[in-house]
Every structure is written in structure tokens, then in C-alpha cells.
Design a protein around this motif. Structure first.
Motif, PDB file in Angstrom:
ATOM      1  N   GLN A 183      41.974  49.382  41.195  1.00 10.02           N
ATOM      2  CA  GLN A 183      40.964  50.415  40.890  1.00 10.02           C
ATOM      3  C   GLN A 183      41.362  51.258  39.683  1.00 10.02           C
ATOM      4  N   VAL A 184      42.659  51.382  39.418  1.00  9.86           N
ATOM      5  CA  VAL A 184      43.109  52.256  38.327  1.00  9.86           C
ATOM      6  C   VAL A 184      43.853  51.479  37.237  1.00  9.86           C
ATOM      7  N   SER A 185      43.656  50.172  37.198  1.00  8.19           N
ATOM      8  CA  SER A 185      44.416  49.370  36.236  1.00  8.19           C
ATOM      9  C   SER A 185      43.521  48.706  35.203  1.00  8.19           C
ATOM     10  N   HIS A 186      44.173  48.258  34.132  1.00  8.41           N
ATOM     11  CA  HIS A 186      43.474  47.645  33.007  1.00  8.41           C
ATOM     12  C   HIS A 186      42.918  46.271  33.381  1.00  8.41           C
ATOM     13  N   GLY A 187      43.743  45.471  34.079  1.00 12.84           N
ATOM     14  CA  GLY A 187      43.319  44.112  34.405  1.00 12.84           C
ATOM     15  C   GLY A 187      43.660  43.763  35.834  1.00 12.84           C
ATOM     16  N   VAL A 188      42.964  42.792  36.375  1.00 13.34           N
ATOM     17  CA  VAL A 188      43.271  42.355  37.737  1.00 13.34           C
ATOM     18  C   VAL A 188      43.067  40.851  37.839  1.00 13.34           C
ATOM     19  N   THR A 189      43.984  40.212  38.569  1.00 15.03           N
ATOM     20  CA  THR A 189      43.831  38.813  38.938  1.00 15.03           C
ATOM     21  C   THR A 189      43.820  38.762  40.449  1.00 15.03           C
ATOM     22  N   ILE A 190      42.769  38.238  41.029  1.00 12.95           N
ATOM     23  CA  ILE A 190      42.736  38.116  42.487  1.00 12.95           C
ATOM     24  C   ILE A 190      43.111  36.689  42.839  1.00 12.95           C
ATOM     25  N   SER A 191      44.249  36.582  43.528  1.00 15.55           N
ATOM     26  CA  SER A 191      44.808  35.256  43.804  1.00 15.55           C
ATOM     27  C   SER A 191      45.799  35.397  44.951  1.00 15.55           C
ATOM     28  N   ASP A 192      46.108  34.281  45.605  1.00 11.30           N
ATOM     29  CA  ASP A 192      47.241  34.358  46.527  1.00 11.30           C
ATOM     30  C   ASP A 192      48.528  34.345  45.688  1.00 11.30           C
ATOM     31  N   ARG A 200      45.939  39.899  46.365  1.00 10.17           N
ATOM     32  CA  ARG A 200      45.099  39.010  47.181  1.00 10.17           C
ATOM     33  C   ARG A 200      43.799  39.683  47.583  1.00 10.17           C
ATOM     34  N   GLU A 201      43.774  41.025  47.405  1.00  6.27           N
ATOM     35  CA  GLU A 201      42.657  41.824  47.932  1.00  6.27           C
ATOM     36  C   GLU A 201      41.547  42.013  46.914  1.00  6.27           C
ATOM     37  N   GLN A 202      40.307  41.979  47.370  1.00  4.97           N
ATOM     38  CA  GLN A 202      39.198  42.488  46.564  1.00  4.97           C
ATOM     39  C   GLN A 202      39.309  44.019  46.570  1.00  4.97           C
ATOM     40  N   LEU A 204      45.004  60.270  48.062  1.00  3.68           N
ATOM     41  CA  LEU A 204      44.260  59.301  48.878  1.00  3.68           C
ATOM     42  C   LEU A 204      44.276  57.983  48.115  1.00  3.68           C
ATOM     43  N   TYR A 205      44.547  56.876  48.826  1.00  2.00           N
ATOM     44  CA  TYR A 205      44.845  55.630  48.111  1.00  2.00           C
ATOM     45  C   TYR A 205      43.611  54.794  47.786  1.00  2.00           C
ATOM     46  N   GLY A 206      42.462  55.106  48.358  1.00  2.00           N
ATOM     47  CA  GLY A 206      41.285  54.301  48.049  1.00  2.00           C
ATOM     48  C   GLY A 206      41.261  52.974  48.795  1.00  2.00           C
ATOM     49  N   LYS A 207      41.937  52.925  49.958  1.00  2.00           N
ATOM     50  CA  LYS A 207      41.869  51.705  50.773  1.00  2.00           C
ATOM     51  C   LYS A 207      40.517  51.661  51.471  1.00  2.00           C
ATOM     52  N   ARG A 208      39.957  50.480  51.523  1.00  2.00           N
ATOM     53  CA  ARG A 208      38.606  50.330  52.013  1.00  2.00           C
ATOM     54  C   ARG A 208      38.475  50.656  53.503  1.00  2.00           C
ATOM     55  N   GLU A 209      39.454  50.186  54.274  1.00  2.00           N
ATOM     56  CA  GLU A 209      39.295  50.237  55.732  1.00  2.00           C
ATOM     57  C   GLU A 209      40.491  50.971  56.337  1.00  2.00           C
ATOM     58  N   ALA A 210      40.225  51.899  57.264  1.00  2.00           N
ATOM     59  CA  ALA A 210      41.302  52.655  57.908  1.00  2.00           C
ATOM     60  C   ALA A 210      41.664  52.010  59.241  1.00  2.00           C
ATOM     61  N   ARG A 211      42.561  51.041  59.202  1.00  2.00           N
ATOM     62  CA  ARG A 211      42.984  50.411  60.461  1.00  2.00           C
ATOM     63  C   ARG A 211      44.088  51.247  61.106  1.00  2.00           C
ATOM     64  N   PRO A 212      44.223  51.167  62.448  1.00  2.00           N
ATOM     65  CA  PRO A 212      45.300  51.911  63.104  1.00  2.00           C
ATOM     66  C   PRO A 212      46.655  51.553  62.492  1.00  2.00           C
TER      67      PRO A 212
END
Ligand SMILES: Nc1ncnc2c1ncn2[C@@H]1O[C@H](COP(=O)(O)OP(=O)(O)O)[C@@H](O)[C@H]1O
Ligand SMILES: [Mg+2]
Length: 354
Positions: free
Chosen positions: A23-32, A15-17, A313-321
């Protein structure tokens, strides 16, 4: 990354942009997780489907399963998604859990609290993870606010286990019933979130064997194809109780990336792809420390500068608590996992934190 090393191309549905997996995969589908058009296009693009998060849509997986093999099956996902179904299943296999009662109304909560006694842990049956969706009830005054706060209903009340240790076992099982399990590990939580894993768990062989037997019993009972983590409590009498199960790679198995010839991720891919499952051996003992939230993510430069720390490090965009941003593994020669003070030392500046 484990799949790529075996020569496969991964296609991620998220679901995430900009998701870490994409980031490390061949293909991506962004969808719910439920849009039939995207799900059908996704199924068309792949040979076998798995999931690494329990809060995906079981109905969405049903649709995918009508098109391509889904491993583990949507039925297993459903067991793990609902704490009432999960505990009923586990108890039905003759395995102990904390005593528990379903809670649909406040009257049922009062009855459950007097039956189980306090303290007790009130949890949502659905959608909980990393301690979200639960409350410890210490006195009768805690009942009403916790009941109000926790959604969705129904809830479940569990007796509080005064555990000596938390442990887990990760097992892989193939379509032909072949089986491979990592050693029993020891887990420490902070704010209900996994903080540190020690591999192997410092328990008597009888306890670690009991945990292995339970994990196998549950995997066979579920007719698992894929990977399953079983989280357990060891009580003061050395008895092993199951806390919960997760049919996916698990945080308490991240140490296997660095300490094992075949990591939990590789075992997962092998199990769902129908490859041989060799024994899940380790060549080292390990201490794994999670980096949680902005505070620990900010320690990254020090992590990188510390000899012996293996950084992830996972490459997550935002570091929430409370969000898991990465982890650090430190290896020790097999059989030389340090004792209590040694573990603190092994973690260096990361071990000094509360
Ligand atoms: N019945 C219980 N008794 C004592 N501690 C508990 C109990 N249930 C949960 N906990 C603590 O909270 C942590 C998270 O609970 P868990 O049920 O595993 O939820 P999550 O799905 O968030 O991982 C556990 O690992 C344990 O430390
Ligand atoms: Mg848990």
C-alpha cells in the motif's frame, strides 16, 4: 516508509493482495515465494533484497541471492527458521538457552520430558510465530495430545523457564562490520503474543549489558548484514538466556519509530544499503502496546481520541483473532519511564485489559 525517507523506492514481493507494505510502496509483485519466473523478474527490478518475515522460502531466497545481494543472507534465515539449528548455533557460541531436546517421535518426547522435567514447552521446529505451533506440557497426560496436534515434525522440547522478565535487543550490522544497537527493552506477552514493550527495560545495568553482549556475539557469529532481534529471558537469578532470534525488524522495536532519531526500520535500510550506522540513541522512554485481533482493533476510535497516544494502524484487511492489527506508543521524558502502576496508567483504557 523509512526507505522512502532516505530517497529509495521499495518493491514488495508478497503473496497477499493489498498487503500493508504494498500500500505504501513504489512497486509490488504478487507471487508465492518460490515461483522462479516471478522471482527473476523481481530481482531484475531491484538492487538489494531483504525480508521482514521468517517464513519465506529459503530456496526462493537462494535463487534471488544468485541474482542480487540478499541481506541478511539466506544462511542466516535458515538458522532462524529452524529452532534446532538456531539453538545449536546459539549454544555453540557459548550462549545459554533453555535446556532443550529434539523430538522426532513420541518415544523421544517421553524421554525428553523425563530428562528436562515438567512443565516444559513443546514447539514445532519450523513455521512457528506469535505462539503458533507450541504447547505447554504441565503433566504427563498433556504429552500425547500435544504431540498429535503439533505439525510439522520434528518438534523440540524446551525446559520451562520461570523467567523474571522477557527482554530483547535489536542490533544492526553493516557489511564493513560497523554496528549499532538499541537499548535493551522489556517485553510482556499475552497468550504468547507480544502485548507491551517498555523501553528501556527496568533491569540492572549488569543484565542489560549482558543482553547487549549476547546480541553482539550472535550478530558477529552470524556475520550479519542487516537487522537482528534477539529475544531473551532473565531468570530469577538475573541470568540472561536466549529464547529466539529474528533477522528482521521486530515488534519489540516498534517504539523506535517515535522515540529515536533513527528507527529500527531506518537502521535496517541503512545496514542493507551500505549507509553509515550511527549509534542507535533514543530521545525518550516509551511504552508500546500492540492492538491484537478484532477486539483491540475495535478500540481504534478511542485510541485516536486519547491525547499522547501515537497511533499506528497497519492497513490489514481482516482482523482475525491473534492477528497484530496495529500498535500505540506513548513517550515519556528520557529517564522517567513510570513504575508498575504508572505503566498501567500510561496505557489508560488499554492498560485495564486483563
Ligand atoms: N521455554 C520457555 N519457557 C517459558 N516461556 C516460554 C518458553 N518458550 C516460549 N515461552 C513463552 O512463549 C512466547 C513465545 O515463544 P517463542 O519461542 O518466542 O515463539 P514465537 O516464535 O511464537 O515468538 C515467549 O515469548 C514466552 O513468553
Ligand atoms: Mg518469540
Amino acid at each position: 516508509m523509512a526507505a522512502a525517507r532516505l530517497g529509495y523506492r521499495c518493491h514488495i514481493l508478497t503473496r497477499e493482495q493489498d498487503s500493508p507494505a504494498a500500500q505504501v510502496s513504489h512497486g509490488v509483485t504478487i507471487s508465492d515465494y518460490t515461483d522462479p519466473v516471478s522471482l527473476r523478474a523481481f530481482a531484475d527490478a531491484v538492487d538489494v533484497i531483504s525480508f521482514e518475515f521468517e517464513n519465506v522460502s529459503a530456496e526462493g531466497l537462494d535463487l534471488l541471492a544468485s541474482l542480487k545481494p540478499v541481506r541478511p543472507s539466506p544462511a542466516i534465515l535458515r538458522v532462524s527458521q529452524d529452532r534446532i539449528v538456531e539453538k545449536s548455533f546459539i549454544n555453540g557460541r557459548g550462549v545459554r538457552t533453555a535446556p532443550w531436546r529434539p523430538v522426532g517421535s513420541f518415544a523421544e518426547l517421553e524421554a525428553a520430558a523425563s530428562a528436562l522435567g515438567l512443565p516444559a514447552v513443546l514447539k514445532t521446529t519450523l513455521e512457528g510465530y506469535d505462539g503458533k505451533g507450541q504447547a505447554i506440557l504441565r503433566g504427563v497426560d498433556d504429552l500425547a495430545p500435544a504431540f498429535e496436534r503439533l505439525t510439522p515434525k520434528p518438534l523440540i522440547l524446551e525446559g520451562f523457564i520461570n523467567y523474571a522478565m522477557e527482554i530483547s535487543v535489536i542490533v544492526g550490522r553493516g557489511e564493513d562490520g560497523s554496528f549499532s544497537a538499541f537499548d535493551t527493552v522489556e517485553n510482556r506477552h499475552r497468550n504468547h503474543i507480544l502485548d507491551v514493550t517498555l523501553a528501556p527495560a527496568r533491569v540492572p545495568v549488569s543484565v542489560s549489558d549482558a543482553a547487549q553482549g549476547i546480541a553482539r556475539e550472535i550478530a558477529v557469529g552470524l556475520d550479519l548484514i542487516g537487522l537482528l532481534a534477539v529475544e531473551m529471558f532473565v531468570d530469577a537469578d538475573g541470568r540472561v538466556l536466549v529464547n529466539e532470534i529474528a533477522p528482521r525488524p521486530h515488534n519489540s522495536g516498534h517504539w523506535t519509530i517515535d522515540a529515536c532519531p533513527m528507527s529500527q526500520f531506518e537502521l535496517h535500510i541503512r545496514a542493507i544499503a551500505g549507509l553509515p550506522l550511527p549509534p542507535a540513541t533514543r530521545h525518550a522512554d516509551a511504552v508500546m502496546k500492540n492492538l491484537v485481533g478484532p477486539e483491540e482493533a475495535a478500540l481504534w476510535p478511542r485510541v485516536l481520541a486519547t491525547p499522547g497516544f501515537i497511533p499506528h494502524l497497519y492497513g490489514k484487511r481482516e482482523a482475525r483473532p491473534g492477528r497484530k492489527m496495529g500498535h500505540v506508543t506513548r513517550l515519556f521524558p528520557k529517564g522517567s519511564l513510570p513504575g508498575e502502576f504508572g505503566v498501567t496508567d500510561a496505557l489508560g483504557f488499554l492498560g485495564e485489559r486483563g
